[in-house]
Design an enzyme around this catalytic site. Sequence first.
Site, mmCIF file in Angstrom:
data_model
loop_
_atom_site.group_PDB
_atom_site.id
_atom_site.type_symbol
_atom_site.label_atom_id
_atom_site.label_comp_id
_atom_site.label_asym_id
_atom_site.label_seq_id
_atom_site.Cartn_x
_atom_site.Cartn_y
_atom_site.Cartn_z
ATOM 1 N N GLU A 154 27.504 47.345 36.201
ATOM 2 C CA GLU A 154 26.977 48.398 37.084
ATOM 3 C C GLU A 154 25.462 48.282 37.247
ATOM 4 O OE1 GLU A 154 27.717 52.375 35.638
ATOM 5 O OE2 GLU A 154 27.226 53.262 37.570
ATOM 6 N N GLU A 248 32.127 60.312 39.049
ATOM 7 C CA GLU A 248 31.178 60.388 37.932
ATOM 8 C C GLU A 248 30.047 61.299 38.423
ATOM 9 O OE1 GLU A 248 29.280 57.188 34.932
ATOM 10 O OE2 GLU A 248 28.263 57.381 36.853
HETATM 11 C C1 LER Z 1 26.998 55.088 34.220
HETATM 12 O O1 LER Z 1 28.130 54.867 34.997
HETATM 13 C C2 LER Z 1 25.837 55.453 35.043
HETATM 14 O O2 LER Z 1 25.943 55.583 36.228
HETATM 15 C C3 LER Z 1 24.542 55.632 34.393
HETATM 16 O O3 LER Z 1 23.703 56.406 35.202
HETATM 17 C C4 LER Z 1 24.608 56.197 33.031
HETATM 18 O O4 LER Z 1 24.589 57.591 33.074
HETATM 19 MN MN MN Z 2 27.810 55.233 37.299
#
Ligand code: LER
Ligand code: MN
Length: 272
Positions: A154, A248
């Site tokens: 990511e 998220e």
């Molecule tokens: C994790 O998926 C993310 O997006 C980071 O900003 C950790 O908080």
């Molecule tokens: Mn994230």
Amino acid sequence: MIRSAITVCLVPEARSGPFVHHVPLQQGLALAAADGFDAVEIFPTHPDDLDGLELREGLRRHGLKLAAMGTGAGFLRHKLTLTDPDSRIRARAEDFIGAVVDFAGGHGAPAILGSMQGRHGGEVSREQALEWLAWALDQLGPRAHALGVPLLYEPLNRYETNLFNTVADALAFLDTLRTRNVKLLCDLFHMNIEEADIPAALRLAGDRLGHVHFADTNRRAVGLGHLDVAPIAATLREMGYSGYVSAEVLPLPDAATASARTLESFRRWFPR
Ligand code: LER
Ligand code: MN
């Protein structure tokens, strides 16, 4: 088919983090199923703290899948990163992520490498940090491959890492690895900060896009900020993306509303 997922956080220290449900696992599964999600994304303290049979049985009972599992607790709780100057810390970081790869993989889901990538600076040059990161990904990618799942990398926004902030830069780095099994996790919250053109960045990722964090500009549920969702959703559909879009997001104004608004947006933008 694009599928929906919602986050369940089991880490008390991450209470203020961008996760919808902060409840025990079985309660999180029940809430996700009651609201109509296809899957859950779990943020555990450590896989050893989870009961694999209980998870499997809970997922089955509620008709849910495991979309992915986060590794952020390794950073939040233990300050472990793959680019720490101390080789013992790097080894512990890789162990932690490896444990999540194994556990999540056993449930057919990928692990996410986000904050545990760390950053360069101080005594660690960018070149050195990327060498360590590449080394670890070349260990962990094949480990996930043996379980039939990818490993998700990511890119984060500039306030969380200085390694890779954009899809283009992350893809160029992934191209230098031996493993082909690391896919990109594109988080719309980070992309809103870093990308000039989010749909173009998603198209660039193409079939290397493995997972999407579905969040609005203010990290609330999609629909509660000012993200221009239409071209993003159209791009994902046109690309034939068939992974998860996973909420998220912050539980604001409360978890129930964040969940309901996410699902409303999901059904609007990805009708079946
Ligand atoms: C994790 O998926 C993310 O997006 C980071 O900003 C950790 O908080
Ligand atoms: Mn994230």
